[in-house]
Design an enzyme around this catalytic site. Structure first.
Site, short mmCIF file in Angstrom:
data_model
loop_
_atom_site.label_atom_id
_atom_site.label_comp_id
_atom_site.label_asym_id
_atom_site.label_seq_id
_atom_site.Cartn_x
_atom_site.Cartn_y
_atom_site.Cartn_z
N GLU A 299 0.98 -1.27 -0.02
CA GLU A 299 -0.14 -0.11 0.05
C GLU A 299 0.94 1.16 -0.02
O GLU A 299 0.63 2.23 -0.88
CB GLU A 299 -0.98 -0.12 1.20
N ASP A 303 1.09 4.07 -3.15
CA ASP A 303 0.91 5.32 -2.73
C ASP A 303 1.96 6.29 -3.23
O ASP A 303 1.64 7.33 -4.15
CB ASP A 303 0.31 5.56 -1.39
N SER A 510 -7.35 1.92 -3.71
CA SER A 510 -5.99 2.47 -3.38
C SER A 510 -5.19 3.12 -4.25
O SER A 510 -4.42 3.99 -4.20
CB SER A 510 -5.41 1.37 -2.58
#
Length: 591
Positions: A299, A303, A510
């Site tokens: 994650e 990002d 995400s």
């Protein structure tokens, strides 16, 4: 910070021993109670009485309505105050509790032998007070019993209660107290990303995919193998070079002990954006958050690699929010509440200067979050927006709901399950798409209607046509008068992410949220470089004068809960919102 005068403190101390004072605090009524243990959790044991809790008391904000009104004024392009964002001091003044609330809460604390002056933390506005208390003391204060609850799926344990009460007088002065009935933790909350099978087209990590792609001819491969070049072409940012890099910043909120890796970012740049090689980002560790470079997170890397991949050379800041130490059944030391949104928001709002754009890719089912807690957190996002920050949240990866979708109110009804904080009306929620030429909704794109928050006026005109066309379909499964989400969308499938030196394919909203955040950050750069204010809270703008800056997504759906889910359609829909951003069109609209 507001404190009682020495005279009032002394008077409260004297009165605490009197029957009248005891009567004042012994008249209690229920604040919140679960009908059943939140799904996924089970009672484990009774904590020792001397186990210490970090209790947060959220006082009612005296001028909250004025803050919300100011937020809408500075965010509405038709209002004369548009762009006149509030300073930290102005926001602090609006969220400060009334002196009567401070008096009542501090008198209550003193009644329980707690000196308000010894508070572990007070927010700048004074609306949050943090104290350390034992389980036994918290049980007396809240007329409850705490337990140790275990979450098998994540392996985490917390000290929580099924319900709590407050003196009746305090209900008008206190919004929420934690840790109580919110069971969410760093480990049980969901990240909205997942590893996907690797596309056959990526056979060699050393191959360069950094070449620019013409926005007039985005290749079909970008529909399954997404790179920064694909996104920059797809959303028309390729030709824009940021200018306001001394002022403009982009922030990423990280949780779940996810760490963004510096070496992986450089590998990503060498492979996918060669002009950015050598660029770095700032690590900020919040509340015990770590920066373990030997443990790169899927994650976190997703990002930072894609916010940087789109916004370079805009400075990026990665916030690693921690909760330490974790609760262990044989270790009873002072424990953080492990309630990440509060930790991060209180930290950010205490800063004098904050990034103009934020992205966050985590969430819970709305019904698992106590409503008073959800409202308190949502209002903190309103403070960020009032100060001029644009806040993106991923919409979730379970369509209209995952699992059995049964209610937790004892009735066990099957209904669509909105996500929080995606359902907060003060954030911009981002759904997912896939393919190119044209883009279509990706099947996991979270979307729906809140059961906690009413539909804000800024989106009513856009949502109404969808509801009219839907008719009675799914009647009873969702709240048609609730805040509708997502607001916008972006690609969410097949993102090429470097993790531990190797390229993996990652999907989820995400990926969509940092993509939109990157585009918005470039728009903020453009406005700042032109001497204008940043965009701040986006929704009143994007549902009005900037609506035409998005490409409408006309097909795809988001099944869940054993249902077909909603279907993308002309105009706003609860799968892709208003559509995907077109930077050049938006740039002209916000000039």
């Amino acid at each position: 910070m507001l404190l009682l005068s020495a005279f009032v403190v002394a008077l409260a101390g004297l009165s605490s021993a009197k029957p009248l004072s005891s009567k004042r605090w012994n008249d209690v009524s229920l604040k919140h109670r679960w009908v059943e243990i939140p799904r996924g959790w089970e009672f484990h044991s009774t904590p020792p009485e001397d186990h210490l809790l970090e209790m947060r008391i959220g006082l009612k904000q005296d001028r909250l309505e004025e803050l919300i009104s100011s937020l809408y004024e500075v965010s509405d392009p038709a209002h004369e105050k548009y762009g006149q964002h509030l300073s930290k001091e102005e926001v602090d003044a609006l969220v400060a509790p009334h002196p009567d609330s401070i008096e009542a809460v501090e008198a209550w604390l003193e009644h329980h032998g707690i000196n308000p002056a010894d508070a572990h933390f007070r927010s700048a506005g004074g609306e949050w007070i943090t104290i350390h208390v034992s389980v036994a003391q918290a049980e007396r204060m809240l007329d409850t019993k705490y337990g140790v609850y275990y979450h098998a799926a994540s392996g985490s344990s917390v000290v929580r209660t099924m319900g709590y009460s407050l003196p009746t007088e305090l209900h008008s002065h206190i919004d929420v107290i934690t840790p109580t009935t919110y069971f969410g933790t760093f480990h049980s909350m969901r990240s909205t990303s997942f590893i996907q099978p690797r596309p056959n087209s990526l056979v060699d990590d050393s191959a360069s995919f950094a070449a620019e792609i013409s926005p007039l001819a985005v290749p079909a491969s970008c529909g399954t193998t997404v790179t920064p070049a694909c996104l920059r072409a797809l959303y028309n940012t390729t030709s824009y070079v940021p200018k306001a890099t001394a002022t403009n910043k982009l922030g990423i909120a990280g949780y779940l002990q996810e760490f963004a890796n510096d070496a992986d970012l450089q590998t990503f740049f060498r492979t996918f954006r060669t002009d950015a090689v050598g660029a770095t980002f700032t690590h900020v560790q919040v509340n015990g958050g770590q920066n373990t470079q030997s443990d790169p997170g899927v994650e976190a890397n997703l990002d930072i690699q894609y916010t940087e991949g789109i916004s370079f050379p805009t400075p990026n800041v990665y916030y690693s929010t921690g909760g330490s130490p974790p609760f262990l059944k044989d270790t009873f030391t002072t424990t953080n509440t492990n309630e990440p949104y509060l930790d991060w928001l209180n930290f950010i709002l205490n800063q004098t200067t904050i990034p103009q754009t934020f992205t966050t890719s985590y969430g819970d089912d709305e019904q698992t979050v106590p409503q008073d807690y959800a409202i308190s957190v949502c209002n903190l996002f309103a403070q960020l927006g009032a100060r001029g920050s644009s806040i993106m949240f991923s919409s979730g990866d379970e369509g209209v709901g995952g699992g059995d979708c049964l209610t937790n109110d004892g009735t066990n009804r099957k209904i669509f399950q909105p996500a929080f904080p995606a359902s907060c009306p003060f954030v911009t929620t981002v759904g997912g798409t896939t393919r190119v030429n044209p883009e279509v909704a990706v099947s996991f794109s979270g979307g729906g209607f809140s059961r906690y928050f009413a539909q804000p006026s800024y989106q009513t005109a856009s949502v109404a046509p969808f509801l009219t066309a839907l008719g009675t379909k799914f009647a009873g499964l969702f709240n048609a008068s609730g805040r509708a989400y997502p607001d916008v969308a972006a690609a969410g499938n097949g993102f090429q992410v470097v993790i531990g030196g190797r390229t993996s394919s990652v999907g989820g909203t995400s990926a969509s949220s940092p993509t939109v955040a990157g585009v918005i950050s470039l728009l903020n750069d453009f406005r700042i470089s032109e001497g204008k204010a940043p965009l701040g809270f986006l929704n009143p703008l994007i549902y009005s004068t900037a609506k035409s800056g998005f490409t409408d997504i006309l097909s795809g759906s988001n099944p869940g809960c054993g249902q077909a889910g909603f279907t993308a359609a002309a105009g706003w829909d609860p799968v892709t919102g208003l559509g995907t951003p077109d930077f050049l069109r938006l740039q002209a609209l916000v000039a």
